[in-house]
Design a protein around this motif. Structure first.
Motif, PDB file in Angstrom:
ATOM      1  N   THR A  48      90.228  29.816  42.286  1.00 44.95           N
ATOM      2  CA  THR A  48      90.116  29.840  43.743  1.00 44.95           C
ATOM      3  C   THR A  48      91.485  29.773  44.407  1.00 44.95           C
ATOM      4  OG1 THR A  48      88.013  28.672  43.486  1.00 44.95           O
ATOM      5  CG2 THR A  48      88.929  28.753  45.698  1.00 44.95           C
ATOM      6  N   LEU A  87      87.560  36.424  43.307  1.00 44.02           N
ATOM      7  CA  LEU A  87      87.576  35.164  42.571  1.00 44.02           C
ATOM      8  C   LEU A  87      86.661  35.236  41.349  1.00 44.02           C
ATOM      9  CD1 LEU A  87      87.576  32.556  45.495  1.00 44.02           C
ATOM     10  CD2 LEU A  87      89.505  33.617  44.308  1.00 44.02           C
ATOM     11  N   VAL A  89      86.198  37.728  50.383  1.00 46.73           N
ATOM     12  CA  VAL A  89      86.335  37.082  49.085  1.00 46.73           C
ATOM     13  C   VAL A  89      85.151  37.474  48.216  1.00 46.73           C
ATOM     14  CG1 VAL A  89      86.575  34.898  47.867  1.00 46.73           C
ATOM     15  CG2 VAL A  89      87.515  35.144  50.181  1.00 46.73           C
ATOM     16  N   LEU A 134      93.424  32.574  46.442  1.00 48.19           N
ATOM     17  CA  LEU A 134      93.124  32.932  47.825  1.00 48.19           C
ATOM     18  C   LEU A 134      94.213  32.441  48.782  1.00 48.19           C
ATOM     19  CD1 LEU A 134      91.233  33.937  50.114  1.00 48.19           C
ATOM     20  CD2 LEU A 134      89.992  31.772  49.918  1.00 48.19           C
ATOM     21  N   VAL A 144      90.102  39.709  48.261  1.00 53.40           N
ATOM     22  CA  VAL A 144      90.548  38.841  47.167  1.00 53.40           C
ATOM     23  C   VAL A 144      89.350  38.583  46.265  1.00 53.40           C
ATOM     24  CG1 VAL A 144      91.469  36.587  46.524  1.00 53.40           C
ATOM     25  CG2 VAL A 144      92.304  37.729  48.599  1.00 53.40           C
ATOM     26  N   VAL A 152      85.676  27.943  48.629  1.00 51.13           N
ATOM     27  CA  VAL A 152      86.542  28.599  49.608  1.00 51.13           C
ATOM     28  C   VAL A 152      86.749  27.699  50.824  1.00 51.13           C
ATOM     29  CG1 VAL A 152      86.668  30.521  51.250  1.00 51.13           C
ATOM     30  CG2 VAL A 152      86.035  30.955  48.866  1.00 51.13           C
TER      31      VAL A 152
END
Length: 419
Positions: free
Chosen positions: A135, A130, A150, A138, A128, A161
């Motif tokens: 955020t 960012l 991430v 996620l 994922v 996170v």
């Protein structure tokens, strides 16, 4: 015929800098007349790279066409982090120049390095990004036992996170932050989301999450039909079993766009988008309070890119991009709504409408007579206490019309055309 412009070369570079490049990559950078990249990437090049150094402006994406056009006639090399075609500048350059004018020399990506360091098979690991994205996105990737990498936007991403994991009921998740992968300053920080002790450090990092759901946290599955408790609502909610059946008929596929008309709590659009990261949706809701609630629900459930239009249909539909599918969950009796939605669909598009009233049911019966498709009645009953016993309580039955528009010609691409 004029000569074609020289290809632009994109060179992936890692934290190991010049030492980690192949001979071919070094030759391209040494011979380029113009070198474009982030300041930290350009600083990794030795004096033997004599080309003019140009730093990407911010925001980057809108500047790409003009910056390339300004250096037409010069040999151009662009620096990218790791693999330029994996969440990198390679995509934007391909869209502007075309693949035939781009030569890409990739470097191992941060994902490849991270999987190698912590022993995760890349094919079993979800990624994922960012970078330039909220955020909240996620949240859709969080499932107990899953491994997620991430791609961080900056030094503050790991703490963000950890906070999101706590909010989503994944506080026990193990977090590892891998910094400067492949370079001399490589390091790893570790902790859990519940007890993340580290202040922001290096902006060049990737976050590895071993997802662990806290006991008692609401479990959200990967298919449509999330628990009703997953949504904030005022009663305007397509309930779980009907929602699952409706999404089954809408049949979302990667990259498709949904119009969700009469959004209510946004549940249909949200679960459409959760089926695949590339699925898109626009929900139309005339009530401003509900529209704001839809936005909050979408962020909490991991699809903050859901577009919410506050307005009454059919008027609010006029400037929307062409949909692949339309769901009408409310407002069916608005004059012209059904015809407007039908006309907006490209050949092969799908339309699904649900109602619980006799007046709207009559409209669906007439639409079925004109356009075909399928009429169905969805009835759900729940077991409830009846004195000292248990009996069935019937929910209001839902009449559903679903139809495919006949494929009479080529369909316009949903992202490019407006009504």
């Amino acid at each position: 015929m004029a000569d074609r412009p020289a290809p632009v070369t994109v060179v992936g570079i890692g934290a190991d800098g010049w030492a980690g490049l192949t001979d071919a990559a070094r030759a391209e950078l040494t011979g380029a007349q113009v070198l474009i990249g982030a300041e930290r990437q350009l600083d990794l090049l030795p004096p033997s790279c004599h080309g003019r150094r140009v730093t990407w402006p911010s925001p980057l994406r809108p500047a790409v066409p003009g910056l390339l056009a300004a250096h037409t006639g010069s040999s151009v090399a662009v620096l990218a982090s790791g693999d330029p075609m994996f969440y990198g500048i390679g995509r934007a350059l391909t869209e502007v120049l075309g693949a035939d004018r781009l030569r890409v020399l990739p470097h191992p990506s941060s994902v490849s390095y991270a999987c190698a360091r912590i022993g995760w098979p890349a094919e079993d690991t979800e990624t994922v990004t960012l970078v330039g994205r909220p955020t909240a996105r996620l949240a859709a990737a969080l499932h107990d036992g899953r491994r997620v990498l991430v791609l961080s936007a900056d030094a503050g991403t790991p703490a963000e996170v950890a906070a999101l994991l706590r909010e989503q009921g994944f506080g026990p998740s193990r977090i590892r932050v891998l910094e400067q992968l492949g370079g001399p300053g490589e390091d790893c920080l570790e902790g859990t989301a519940d007890h993340w002790p580290h202040p922001p450090r290096d902006p060049l990092n990737i976050v590895a999450v071993d997802c662990r759901r806290a006991p008692g946290a609401l479990r959200l599955g990967a298919v449509p039909g999330l628990p009703d408790d997953a949504y904030a609502h005022d009663g305007q909610l397509t309930k779980r079993h009907v929602r699952a059946a409706t999404l089954g008929v809408l049949a979302p596929a990667p990259g498709e766009l949904l119009w969700d008309i009469g959004g209510g709590s946004g549940s249909i659009a949200i679960e459409w988008m959760r089926t695949h990261p590339s699925c898109r949706a626009i929900t139309v809701e005339r009530d401003p309070e509900r529209a704001a609630r839809i936005t909050r629900n979408a962020a909490r459930l991991g699809v903050p890119a859901l577009r919410v239009v506050t307005g009454a249909a059919p008027g609010a539909l006029n400037e929307l991009p062409v949909p692949d599918a339309v769901f009408i969950g409310g407002g069916l009796t608005a004059p012209g709504l059904l015809d407007t939605c039908w006309d907006a669909l490209p050949p092969g598009g799908r339309l699904v409408a649900n109602t619980v009233t006799l007046e709207s049911e009559a409209l669906l019966a007439e639409a079925h007579r004109r356009h075909g498709g399928e009429l169905a009645r969805l009835a759900v009953a729940h077991a409830v206490p009846v004195g000292g016993f248990t009996g069935w309580r019937q929910a209001m039955p839902v009449t559903q019309w679903s139809v495919h528009k006949p494929p009479t010609g080529p369909a316009p691409h949903s992202g490019d055309t407006h009504r």
